[in-house]
Design an enzyme around this catalytic site. Sequence first.
Site, PDB file in Angstrom:
ATOM      1  N   HIS A  55       0.873  -1.174   0.000  1.00  0.00           N
ATOM      2  CA  HIS A  55       0.000   0.000   0.000  1.00  0.00           C
ATOM      3  C   HIS A  55       0.909   1.222   0.000  1.00  0.00           C
ATOM      4  O   HIS A  55       1.996   1.178   0.592  1.00  0.00           O
ATOM      5  CB  HIS A  55      -0.823   0.093   1.280  1.00  0.00           C
ATOM      6  CG  HIS A  55      -1.749  -1.053   1.535  1.00  0.00           C
ATOM      7  ND1 HIS A  55      -1.349  -2.210   2.146  1.00  0.00           N
ATOM      8  CD2 HIS A  55      -3.070  -1.195   1.280  1.00  0.00           C
ATOM      9  CE1 HIS A  55      -2.378  -3.022   2.247  1.00  0.00           C
ATOM     10  NE2 HIS A  55      -3.434  -2.436   1.724  1.00  0.00           N
ATOM     11  N   ASP A  58       2.422   1.723   3.313  1.00  0.00           N
ATOM     12  CA  ASP A  58       3.359   0.712   3.848  1.00  0.00           C
ATOM     13  C   ASP A  58       4.770   1.173   3.528  1.00  0.00           C
ATOM     14  O   ASP A  58       5.725   0.869   4.254  1.00  0.00           O
ATOM     15  CB  ASP A  58       3.189  -0.651   3.162  1.00  0.00           C
ATOM     16  CG  ASP A  58       1.815  -1.262   3.359  1.00  0.00           C
ATOM     17  OD1 ASP A  58       1.129  -0.864   4.311  1.00  0.00           O
ATOM     18  OD2 ASP A  58       1.437  -2.137   2.552  1.00  0.00           O
ATOM     19  N   MET A  89       2.347  -5.741  -7.907  1.00  0.00           N
ATOM     20  CA  MET A  89       1.049  -5.143  -7.575  1.00  0.00           C
ATOM     21  C   MET A  89       1.227  -4.093  -6.482  1.00  0.00           C
ATOM     22  O   MET A  89       2.058  -4.257  -5.598  1.00  0.00           O
ATOM     23  CB  MET A  89       0.104  -6.252  -7.081  1.00  0.00           C
ATOM     24  CG  MET A  89      -1.252  -5.814  -6.581  1.00  0.00           C
ATOM     25  SD  MET A  89      -1.304  -5.264  -4.847  1.00  0.00           S
ATOM     26  CE  MET A  89      -1.815  -6.749  -4.008  1.00  0.00           C
ATOM     27  N   GLU A 182     -11.202  -6.275  -4.784  1.00  0.00           N
ATOM     28  CA  GLU A 182     -11.195  -7.323  -3.741  1.00  0.00           C
ATOM     29  C   GLU A 182     -12.396  -7.157  -2.827  1.00  0.00           C
ATOM     30  O   GLU A 182     -12.581  -6.107  -2.202  1.00  0.00           O
ATOM     31  CB  GLU A 182      -9.896  -7.216  -2.936  1.00  0.00           C
ATOM     32  CG  GLU A 182      -9.821  -8.211  -1.795  1.00  0.00           C
ATOM     33  CD  GLU A 182      -8.484  -8.157  -1.061  1.00  0.00           C
ATOM     34  OE1 GLU A 182      -7.547  -7.488  -1.546  1.00  0.00           O
ATOM     35  OE2 GLU A 182      -8.404  -8.775   0.017  1.00  0.00           O
ATOM     36  N   LYS A 184     -14.932  -8.269   0.441  1.00  0.00           N
ATOM     37  CA  LYS A 184     -14.927  -8.824   1.807  1.00  0.00           C
ATOM     38  C   LYS A 184     -16.298  -8.511   2.400  1.00  0.00           C
ATOM     39  O   LYS A 184     -16.805  -7.408   2.207  1.00  0.00           O
ATOM     40  CB  LYS A 184     -13.804  -8.158   2.619  1.00  0.00           C
ATOM     41  CG  LYS A 184     -13.597  -8.761   3.999  1.00  0.00           C
ATOM     42  CD  LYS A 184     -12.373  -8.152   4.680  1.00  0.00           C
ATOM     43  CE  LYS A 184     -12.170  -8.759   6.055  1.00  0.00           C
ATOM     44  NZ  LYS A 184     -11.042  -8.138   6.769  1.00  0.00           N
ATOM     45  N   GLU A 218     -10.020 -13.297  -2.262  1.00  0.00           N
ATOM     46  CA  GLU A 218      -9.198 -13.764  -1.126  1.00  0.00           C
ATOM     47  C   GLU A 218      -9.893 -14.927  -0.439  1.00  0.00           C
ATOM     48  O   GLU A 218     -11.084 -14.850  -0.110  1.00  0.00           O
ATOM     49  CB  GLU A 218      -8.971 -12.618  -0.123  1.00  0.00           C
ATOM     50  CG  GLU A 218      -8.293 -13.141   1.151  1.00  0.00           C
ATOM     51  CD  GLU A 218      -7.838 -12.076   2.132  1.00  0.00           C
ATOM     52  OE1 GLU A 218      -7.344 -11.026   1.678  1.00  0.00           O
ATOM     53  OE2 GLU A 218      -7.988 -12.305   3.353  1.00  0.00           O
ATOM     54  N   HIS A 221     -11.807 -14.139   2.805  1.00  0.00           N
ATOM     55  CA  HIS A 221     -12.993 -13.289   2.684  1.00  0.00           C
ATOM     56  C   HIS A 221     -14.203 -14.068   2.187  1.00  0.00           C
ATOM     57  O   HIS A 221     -15.319 -13.866   2.675  1.00  0.00           O
ATOM     58  CB  HIS A 221     -12.689 -12.108   1.767  1.00  0.00           C
ATOM     59  CG  HIS A 221     -11.599 -11.227   2.299  1.00  0.00           C
ATOM     60  ND1 HIS A 221     -11.117 -10.137   1.619  1.00  0.00           N
ATOM     61  CD2 HIS A 221     -10.884 -11.294   3.446  1.00  0.00           C
ATOM     62  CE1 HIS A 221     -10.154  -9.569   2.329  1.00  0.00           C
ATOM     63  NE2 HIS A 221      -9.993 -10.255   3.441  1.00  0.00           N
ATOM     64  N   ASP A 246      -5.524 -13.497  -3.638  1.00  0.00           N
ATOM     65  CA  ASP A 246      -4.983 -13.411  -2.282  1.00  0.00           C
ATOM     66  C   ASP A 246      -5.143 -14.773  -1.601  1.00  0.00           C
ATOM     67  O   ASP A 246      -6.249 -15.178  -1.231  1.00  0.00           O
ATOM     68  CB  ASP A 246      -5.721 -12.337  -1.466  1.00  0.00           C
ATOM     69  CG  ASP A 246      -5.188 -10.945  -1.746  1.00  0.00           C
ATOM     70  OD1 ASP A 246      -4.297 -10.807  -2.619  1.00  0.00           O
ATOM     71  OD2 ASP A 246      -5.641  -9.997  -1.084  1.00  0.00           O
ATOM     72  N   ASP A 256     -11.559 -12.353  10.314  1.00  0.00           N
ATOM     73  CA  ASP A 256     -10.615 -12.483   9.192  1.00  0.00           C
ATOM     74  C   ASP A 256      -9.265 -12.953   9.731  1.00  0.00           C
ATOM     75  O   ASP A 256      -8.476 -12.176  10.241  1.00  0.00           O
ATOM     76  CB  ASP A 256     -10.483 -11.111   8.526  1.00  0.00           C
ATOM     77  CG  ASP A 256      -9.592 -11.129   7.293  1.00  0.00           C
ATOM     78  OD1 ASP A 256      -9.471 -12.182   6.664  1.00  0.00           O
ATOM     79  OD2 ASP A 256      -9.044 -10.072   6.977  1.00  0.00           O
TER      80      ASP A 256
HETATM   81  C1  GLT Z   1      -5.748  -5.614   4.355  1.00  0.00           C
HETATM   82  C2  GLT Z   1      -6.833  -6.549   3.947  1.00  0.00           C
HETATM   83  C3  GLT Z   1      -6.440  -7.361   2.784  1.00  0.00           C
HETATM   84  C4  GLT Z   1      -6.252  -6.546   1.539  1.00  0.00           C
HETATM   85  C5  GLT Z   1      -5.109  -5.639   1.637  1.00  0.00           C
HETATM   86  C6  GLT Z   1      -5.063  -4.770   0.398  1.00  0.00           C
HETATM   87  S1  GLT Z   1      -5.042  -4.745   3.076  1.00  0.00           S
HETATM   88  O1  GLT Z   1      -4.718  -6.319   4.979  1.00  0.00           O
HETATM   89  O2  GLT Z   1      -7.160  -7.381   5.046  1.00  0.00           O
HETATM   90  O3  GLT Z   1      -7.336  -8.383   2.524  1.00  0.00           O
HETATM   91  O4  GLT Z   1      -5.953  -7.430   0.493  1.00  0.00           O
HETATM   92  O5  GLT Z   1      -5.635  -3.531   0.610  1.00  0.00           O
HETATM   93 MN    MN Z   2      -8.093 -11.185   4.921  1.00  0.00          MN
HETATM   94 MN    MN Z   3      -6.561  -9.455   0.795  1.00  0.00          MN
END
Ligand code: GLT
Ligand code: MN
Ligand code: MN
Length: 388
Positions: A55, A58, A89, A182, A184, A218, A221, A246, A256
């Site tokens: 990020h 980061d 990425m 992404e 969640k 992910e 998620h 992910d 999570d």
């Molecule tokens: C954060 C989140 C992740 C995302 C990252 C990208 S940041 O840690 O839990 O799932 O992929 O923004």
């Molecule tokens: Mn996660």
């Molecule tokens: Mn992620």
Amino acid sequence: MSDYTPKPEHKFTFGLWTVGNVGRDPFGAPVRDAKSPADLVRLLGEVGAWGVNFHDNDLIPIDATPSERDAILKEFKKALAETGLCVPMTTTNLFSDPIFKDGAFTSNDPKVRAYALQKTMNAIDLGVELGAKVYVFWGGREGTETDAAKDPLTAIKRTREAMNFLCEYVLDKKYDLKFALEAKPNEPRGDIYNSTTGHMLAFIETLDHPEMVGVNPEVAHEHMAGLNFVHGVAQALEAGKLFHIDLNDQAFGRYDQDFRFGAVNLKSAFFLVKLLEDNKYDGSRHFDAHAYRTEDYEGVKDFARGCMRTYLILKEKAEQWNADKEIQAVVAEINADDGSMNQYFGKYSAEKAAALKAQSFDRTKIASRGLKYERLDQLTIEVLLGVR
Ligand code: GLT
Ligand code: MN
Ligand code: MN
């Protein structure tokens, strides 16, 4: 025994935020000292990763002065050159700073929405400077605790407007960059919009430049949402939308957890690796996970090595499954097709429909056939347990 050494062609990546995770949680303080981005690159080089993702913040703290920024970038680039790691990425942190407490692109405050666009354009410039070809959007704060706060239709429209604006920015700058959204379902917000990969895939088709936008599913998620991750990834793959992934692991029904890849559900990890490898997915295998809070930096290396090693072992198991004569005989049998129904499939015609309506089916006979899935699953388990 096979060689499970990670190699560049495996495209294993980690985020600075993953191996750099200091073990802070809602109940406790950090357990590991923070390492600089350059030192994290060296750690990743030592364990054999191919790439490092980050990020904006980061790498460059949100309040860094221009000279601090230059010094950090110089160190970081030096570590990349030393280790040979690349940056496939990057992404924007649109969730940590208090300004994003009610979201970024979906905030009710136009100043927050404008700042989020500005921050993302700057972060895109930084990512492209370092060679990133994929840009992830994870809208962790894009949601609500109460639906009295935001109109959900407005939230969708605001997200669309932001994505359209940023696609145009990339085109305007002639960057070679794709976006990966992404999903969640919740955490840190009570509920997050576009909560699953399936929601994201539908949303993407409403954008001005859908060809520039794919998904970054992910494991954790989709499992939080109680879904079958392999099916979600397959849908993205089939649609040509799997731009990034992910990898981690997660027990169903929990917060999570972001555990080491394969740490919880080996069978689903196996079918995921098999799906990616059988279909020649050629993007990054990104591990968005972190070491247990019990670990020091040696444990962080164990964690990172474990993610890659498990992936490679499962890849080998998938090859074994594909080559196993007994398994393939069952697969062939359950997919047997004598061609007698071919006349009814494919493109519709009135004649075909009429012929199909006239066909008689012996339902009892067809239903009486055992499908051998018990045997097939047991054989799969035995491959995984290493007794075949
Ligand atoms: C954060 C989140 C992740 C995302 C990252 C990208 S940041 O840690 O839990 O799932 O992929 O923004
Ligand atoms: Mn996660
Ligand atoms: Mn992620």
